[in-house]
Design an enzyme around this catalytic site. Structure first.
Site, short mmCIF file in Angstrom:
data_model
loop_
_atom_site.label_atom_id
_atom_site.label_comp_id
_atom_site.label_asym_id
_atom_site.label_seq_id
_atom_site.Cartn_x
_atom_site.Cartn_y
_atom_site.Cartn_z
N LYS A 101 -1.91 2.91 9.99
CA LYS A 101 -1.60 3.95 9.01
C LYS A 101 -2.51 5.18 9.18
O LYS A 101 -2.22 6.24 8.66
CB LYS A 101 -1.67 3.39 7.60
C1 LIG Z 1 1.84 -0.95 6.30
C2 LIG Z 1 1.68 -2.11 7.20
C3 LIG Z 1 2.80 -2.71 7.83
C4 LIG Z 1 4.22 -2.30 7.57
O1 LIG Z 1 4.55 -1.05 8.14
P1 LIG Z 1 5.89 -0.29 7.68
O2 LIG Z 1 5.81 1.03 8.35
O3 LIG Z 1 5.83 -0.21 6.19
O4 LIG Z 1 7.04 -1.11 8.15
C5 LIG Z 1 2.56 -3.74 8.72
N1 LIG Z 1 1.31 -4.21 8.95
C6 LIG Z 1 0.24 -3.65 8.36
C7 LIG Z 1 -1.11 -4.23 8.64
C8 LIG Z 1 0.38 -2.59 7.48
O5 LIG Z 1 -0.71 -2.06 6.88
#
Ligand SMILES: *Cc1c(COP(=O)(O)O)cnc(C)c1O
Length: 413
Positions: A85
């Site tokens: 993220k």
């Molecule tokens: C946010 C997150 C996801 C999911 O990602 P999306 O883009 O919402 O599908 C998967 N793994 C981790 C560790 C995350 O923080």
């Protein structure tokens, strides 16, 4: 958010030139990022400014690591919050700050988090001028490292511990966005993954991972993506639409399997989310799904050909984490383990000759309680986390009632 309450999409998805695609392996990650962003954003940001934003935001690497013949892990956790993220949050924060004009009212970002989003957004906006971030997280529901990342920032970041669930946090933020008094006093904005500025930078690492696989002499590339709100895999499909010749995508979920169900039955039936070990993917009604549906609106059959869904329960997740450790001496977080399992199942199903890359979305140190002791003992806690432990934690405790939250915002304007 657009007025019609939908989501923003590019009016037109540009196709990148063949020369660039065929020579991907000659470019670095920031060079790829710049080229892709320039094509998507057109003249909205002058080249020199865009370059500055990219080089400042994407200042960490995203390596693929070979675990066995034709199985690679794409490590997306080398940014400041140790989760993928960071790509979205760092790029978005700089774009938002760029478009804030001199002398304009401070931008107030409100964000509800179940753990990973808050850390990435906090660290992404930390020190970014004329912005302030308020993070709401549910008491007792985030891991120790996540709590450190949320509460030790200071400066333009403040943390609120809500005596409630993630859904309560989310409800408070949503209500704030519609509150007249708050909107008169503050310039409020959201930072979650429906923001298109978070999606764009996530295309960069698909191109870059593909480039690295080319360098290793690999072809027929398949990406397996651990999915919750479907922003990450949505970005992969956007990269595909821009011309990245990916062979196949795998949408890997936990028991919150709305999309895998749709891909196999054709029925899209959102449902309430269920708590699991891979809690960053506990989403029953994925917010980015409409973007994917839009990209394939004239070609749903094409989507079903390109993407296969798999889902796993906690027992299978745990087993995958143990397998990965025992077979490769590699520690994968629960989300990552699900993507690995899906890739293995897909490859086993008569797809030999493909090169699989599964995305590792977070560093395992963020989820220490998810592992059996023999594995969690092997997790090396990164240096930047150790440094946080020495810092004072600062947070305000509030209940889940809107009046208390509103009063806090007004009193601390
Ligand atoms: C946010 C997150 C996801 C999911 O990602 P999306 O883009 O919402 O599908 C998967 N793994 C981790 C560790 C995350 O923080």
């Amino acid at each position: 958010m657009p007025q019609d309450k939908g989501l923003y999409m590019p009016v037109e998805i540009p196709r990148l030139d063949d020369k660039f695609i065929n020579n991907l392996d000659n470019y670095t990650l920031p060079e790829i990022a710049f080229h892709v962003a320039k094509n998507l954003l057109g003249d909205d940001i002058p080249e020199d400014d865009l370059k500055k934003i990219i080089y400042d935001a994407i200042n960490f690497y995203a390596p693929i690591v070979g675990l066995e013949e034709n199985v690679y892990v794409l490590e997306l956790f080398h940014g400041p919050s140790l989760a993928f993220k960071d790509f979205g949050a760092r790029f978005m924060s700089r774009i938002m700050s760029y478009f804030l004009e001199e002398g304009e009212k401070q931008l107030d970002v409100l964000v509800a988090t179940s753990g990973d989003t808050g850390g990435a957004v906090a660290l992404g906006f930390f020190g970014v001028s004329n912005t302030r971030v308020t993070i709401l997280y549910p008491k007792g529901k985030v891991s120790a490292i996540q709590k450190l990342q949320l509460t030790t920032n200071g400066q333009n970041i403040r943390a609120i511990e809500i005596d409630g669930t993630f859904d309560d946090c989310q409800a408070l933020v949503k209500q704030a966005f519609t509150d007249k008094e708050l909107n008169e006093k503050f310039r409020l904005t959201s930072a979650n993954s429906i923001n298109i500025a978070r999606l764009i930078p996530q295309t960069f690492y698909y191109f870059n991972a593909y480039a690295q696989a080319l360098k290793e002499g690999k072809s027929k590339i398949v990406f397996s993506v651990p999915s919750g709100n479907f922003g990450n895999i949505g970005a992969g499909l956007l990269a595909w639409k821009m011309g990245l010749p990916v062979e196949h995508f795998i949408a890997a979920t936990n028991v919150n399997d709305t999309v895998p169900q749709f891909l196999s039955t054709g029925v899209y039936q959102p449902k309430p989310s269920v708590s699991t070990l891979s809690n960053a993917m506990d989403v029953g009604d994925p917010s980015n799904w409409v973007r994917i549906a839009d990209m394939f609106k004239e070609n749903m059959t094409g989507l079903k050909k390109l993407v296969t869904g798999y889902s796993y329960d906690d027992e299978q997740t745990l087993k995958a984490m143990e397998w990965i450790y025992d077979a490769y001496k590699y520690v994968a977080c629960p989300h990552t383990a699900i993507a690995w399992q899906a890739l293995k199942d897909w490859q086993q199903d008569n797809h030999t000759g493909t090169t699989g890359i599964f995305l590792s979305t977070a560093h395992p140190a963020k989820f220490p309680d998810a592992f059996p002791d023999r594995i969690s003992d092997k997790v090396v806690v990164p240096k930047q986390v150790k440094e946080l432990e020495a810092k004072p934690k600062q947070y305000v405790k509030l209940g889940k009632d809107f009046e208390g939250f509103k009063e806090y915002l007004l009193d601390n304007g």
